[in-house]
Design a protein around this motif. Sequence first.
Motif, mmCIF file in Angstrom:
data_model
loop_
_atom_site.group_PDB
_atom_site.id
_atom_site.type_symbol
_atom_site.label_atom_id
_atom_site.label_comp_id
_atom_site.label_asym_id
_atom_site.label_seq_id
_atom_site.Cartn_x
_atom_site.Cartn_y
_atom_site.Cartn_z
ATOM 1 N N LEU A 60 -61.176 -67.019 67.333
ATOM 2 C CA LEU A 60 -61.996 -66.061 67.409
ATOM 3 C C LEU A 60 -61.656 -65.202 66.255
ATOM 4 O O LEU A 60 -60.406 -64.695 66.041
ATOM 5 C CB LEU A 60 -61.949 -65.173 68.681
ATOM 6 C CG LEU A 60 -62.614 -66.007 69.988
ATOM 7 C CD1 LEU A 60 -62.282 -65.080 71.388
ATOM 8 C CD2 LEU A 60 -64.097 -66.117 70.114
ATOM 9 N N ASP A 61 -62.726 -64.549 65.530
ATOM 10 C CA ASP A 61 -62.325 -63.496 64.418
ATOM 11 C C ASP A 61 -62.283 -62.150 65.118
ATOM 12 O O ASP A 61 -62.403 -62.041 66.489
ATOM 13 C CB ASP A 61 -63.130 -63.557 63.171
ATOM 14 C CG ASP A 61 -64.603 -62.926 63.528
ATOM 15 O OD1 ASP A 61 -64.712 -62.489 64.718
ATOM 16 O OD2 ASP A 61 -65.680 -63.181 62.841
ATOM 17 N N ASN A 62 -62.114 -61.067 64.302
ATOM 18 C CA ASN A 62 -61.859 -59.607 64.668
ATOM 19 C C ASN A 62 -63.156 -59.102 65.543
ATOM 20 O O ASN A 62 -62.875 -58.417 66.582
ATOM 21 C CB ASN A 62 -61.726 -58.506 63.675
ATOM 22 C CG ASN A 62 -59.993 -58.829 63.104
ATOM 23 O OD1 ASN A 62 -59.520 -59.489 63.680
ATOM 24 N ND2 ASN A 62 -60.075 -58.439 61.784
ATOM 25 N N HIS A 63 -64.190 -59.783 65.288
ATOM 26 C CA HIS A 63 -65.492 -59.266 66.093
ATOM 27 C C HIS A 63 -65.912 -60.237 67.173
ATOM 28 O O HIS A 63 -66.864 -60.309 67.616
ATOM 29 C CB HIS A 63 -66.622 -59.263 65.043
ATOM 30 C CG HIS A 63 -66.416 -58.518 63.625
ATOM 31 N ND1 HIS A 63 -66.291 -57.196 63.681
ATOM 32 C CD2 HIS A 63 -65.833 -59.098 62.495
ATOM 33 C CE1 HIS A 63 -65.814 -56.588 62.592
ATOM 34 N NE2 HIS A 63 -65.671 -57.564 61.854
ATOM 35 N N GLU A 64 -64.850 -61.222 67.447
ATOM 36 C CA GLU A 64 -65.075 -62.235 68.679
ATOM 37 C C GLU A 64 -65.875 -63.318 68.285
ATOM 38 O O GLU A 64 -66.639 -63.933 69.264
ATOM 39 C CB GLU A 64 -65.430 -61.372 69.938
ATOM 40 C CG GLU A 64 -64.360 -60.510 70.537
ATOM 41 C CD GLU A 64 -63.263 -61.081 71.173
ATOM 42 O OE1 GLU A 64 -63.390 -61.570 72.246
ATOM 43 O OE2 GLU A 64 -62.194 -61.030 70.483
ATOM 44 N N ASN A 65 -66.390 -63.444 67.114
ATOM 45 C CA ASN A 65 -66.953 -64.717 66.524
ATOM 46 C C ASN A 65 -66.271 -65.902 66.638
ATOM 47 O O ASN A 65 -65.213 -65.900 66.302
ATOM 48 C CB ASN A 65 -67.489 -64.313 65.097
ATOM 49 C CG ASN A 65 -68.334 -63.216 65.098
ATOM 50 O OD1 ASN A 65 -69.415 -63.097 65.689
ATOM 51 N ND2 ASN A 65 -68.187 -62.529 63.879
ATOM 52 N N LEU A 66 -67.109 -66.866 67.017
ATOM 53 C CA LEU A 66 -66.457 -68.013 67.397
ATOM 54 C C LEU A 66 -66.421 -68.831 66.039
ATOM 55 O O LEU A 66 -67.545 -69.013 65.243
ATOM 56 C CB LEU A 66 -67.251 -69.135 68.349
ATOM 57 C CG LEU A 66 -66.679 -70.106 69.173
ATOM 58 C CD1 LEU A 66 -65.396 -69.551 69.592
ATOM 59 C CD2 LEU A 66 -67.624 -70.675 70.040
ATOM 60 N N ILE A 67 -65.224 -69.426 65.527
ATOM 61 C CA ILE A 67 -65.177 -70.057 64.057
ATOM 62 C C ILE A 67 -64.300 -71.331 64.239
ATOM 63 O O ILE A 67 -63.499 -71.325 65.203
ATOM 64 C CB ILE A 67 -64.423 -69.063 63.306
ATOM 65 C CG1 ILE A 67 -65.068 -67.618 63.173
ATOM 66 C CG2 ILE A 67 -63.858 -69.700 61.970
ATOM 67 C CD1 ILE A 67 -64.739 -66.832 62.050
ATOM 68 N N LEU A 68 -64.746 -72.505 63.593
ATOM 69 C CA LEU A 68 -64.163 -73.647 63.648
ATOM 70 C C LEU A 68 -62.914 -73.533 62.873
ATOM 71 O O LEU A 68 -62.926 -73.166 61.659
ATOM 72 C CB LEU A 68 -64.897 -74.869 63.086
ATOM 73 C CG LEU A 68 -64.369 -76.331 63.097
ATOM 74 C CD1 LEU A 68 -64.276 -76.678 64.297
ATOM 75 C CD2 LEU A 68 -65.380 -76.960 62.276
ATOM 76 N N ALA A 69 -61.695 -73.818 63.419
ATOM 77 C CA ALA A 69 -60.343 -73.758 62.920
ATOM 78 C C ALA A 69 -59.718 -74.991 62.692
ATOM 79 O O ALA A 69 -60.444 -76.094 62.824
ATOM 80 C CB ALA A 69 -59.559 -72.744 63.367
ATOM 81 N N ASP A 70 -58.416 -75.232 62.650
ATOM 82 C CA ASP A 70 -57.624 -76.184 62.409
ATOM 83 C C ASP A 70 -58.022 -77.196 61.231
ATOM 84 O O ASP A 70 -58.044 -76.743 60.177
ATOM 85 C CB ASP A 70 -57.388 -76.807 63.718
ATOM 86 C CG ASP A 70 -56.466 -77.759 63.987
ATOM 87 O OD1 ASP A 70 -55.147 -77.543 63.576
ATOM 88 O OD2 ASP A 70 -56.649 -79.139 64.626
ATOM 89 N N GLU A 71 -57.891 -78.384 61.723
ATOM 90 C CA GLU A 71 -58.319 -79.384 60.523
ATOM 91 C C GLU A 71 -59.235 -80.453 61.067
ATOM 92 O O GLU A 71 -59.298 -80.596 62.405
ATOM 93 C CB GLU A 71 -56.871 -80.025 59.826
ATOM 94 C CG GLU A 71 -56.251 -80.914 61.066
ATOM 95 C CD GLU A 71 -55.101 -81.516 60.637
ATOM 96 O OE1 GLU A 71 -53.986 -81.298 60.884
ATOM 97 O OE2 GLU A 71 -55.141 -82.669 59.859
ATOM 98 N N ILE A 72 -60.012 -81.168 60.427
ATOM 99 C CA ILE A 72 -60.602 -82.332 60.696
ATOM 100 C C ILE A 72 -60.191 -83.423 59.718
ATOM 101 O O ILE A 72 -60.474 -83.398 58.516
ATOM 102 C CB ILE A 72 -62.172 -82.209 60.750
ATOM 103 C CG1 ILE A 72 -62.536 -81.052 61.425
ATOM 104 C CG2 ILE A 72 -62.806 -83.441 61.005
ATOM 105 C CD1 ILE A 72 -63.971 -80.836 61.812
ATOM 106 N N SER A 73 -59.213 -84.476 60.111
ATOM 107 C CA SER A 73 -58.679 -85.434 59.357
ATOM 108 C C SER A 73 -58.359 -86.748 59.915
ATOM 109 O O SER A 73 -58.809 -86.871 61.286
ATOM 110 C CB SER A 73 -57.464 -85.019 58.880
ATOM 111 O OG SER A 73 -56.608 -85.021 59.946
#
Length: 242
Positions: free
Chosen positions: A182-195
């Motif tokens: 979650l960013d500062n505005h509580e938006n859902l964001i894909l994080a980490d890695e895809i590998s």
Amino acid sequence: MSSNQKIYEGKAKILYTTDNPEILLTYFKDDATAFNAQKKGIITGKGKINCTISSHIFKLLEANDISTHFIDCPASDKMRVRRVKILPIEVIVRNIAAGSLCRQTLLKEGTILKFPLVEYCYKNDSLQDPLLTSDRLLLLELATREQLEQIQTLALKINDILRNLFNQCQITLVDFKIEFGLDNHENLILADEISPDSCRLWDQSQTDPNQRVMDKDRFRKDLGKVETAYQQVLERILADQG
Ligand code: UDP
């Protein structure tokens, strides 16, 4: 906050601060672990390969209107990312039965699933990342109901995009794990890695169940040629892009 401070070291990545408090630098390590870190090793060149594959995939997802934490790669094993609060949930999407799905059910490895399965595990090493029901996840307040619905929709959309990408590379996307923040505005964001560390990828030109493996199962099951397989995934993605 001062820059270049190590704020977190995980099994495969290290996070550093930068001179911008909203931006972190991720360093991708060659270290490999499996079975909740009971098995440890080094996959030479993995850091660079996974960082490059992940960047390519994040850019592709961004182009398809999926918000990711990716900013850019100042070096082949370093990624600048937006700082987010990671939800303690591993989101797993499966197209073909493998791994824990086979161990926990009577499905045979390789069974094509009638629909993509979205599953949630509790990101908690001491509990060994147990499978969660939606209600347990809500009860533990790991995400809100709205976030959970959004995660499921995003997970399926990401699956469609990745399946298509890998198919063009003659690779079958068996399953994969993603994480959201979650960013500062509580938006859902894909994080980490895809590998290849976080996906099961099978070479469509091979039928042998061991030879076709192009992902971390080569390390988990001591199949050998781990570096070659990871490199091959990268080369095919770059060739497809070119
Ligand atoms: N996975 C991952 N990190 C984890 C657990 C799973 O990246 O901590 C990935 C794994 O590589 C596979 C998918 O998620 O692509 C499904 O894994 P599964 O539940 O079958 O677990 P496993 O058999 O690896 O224990």
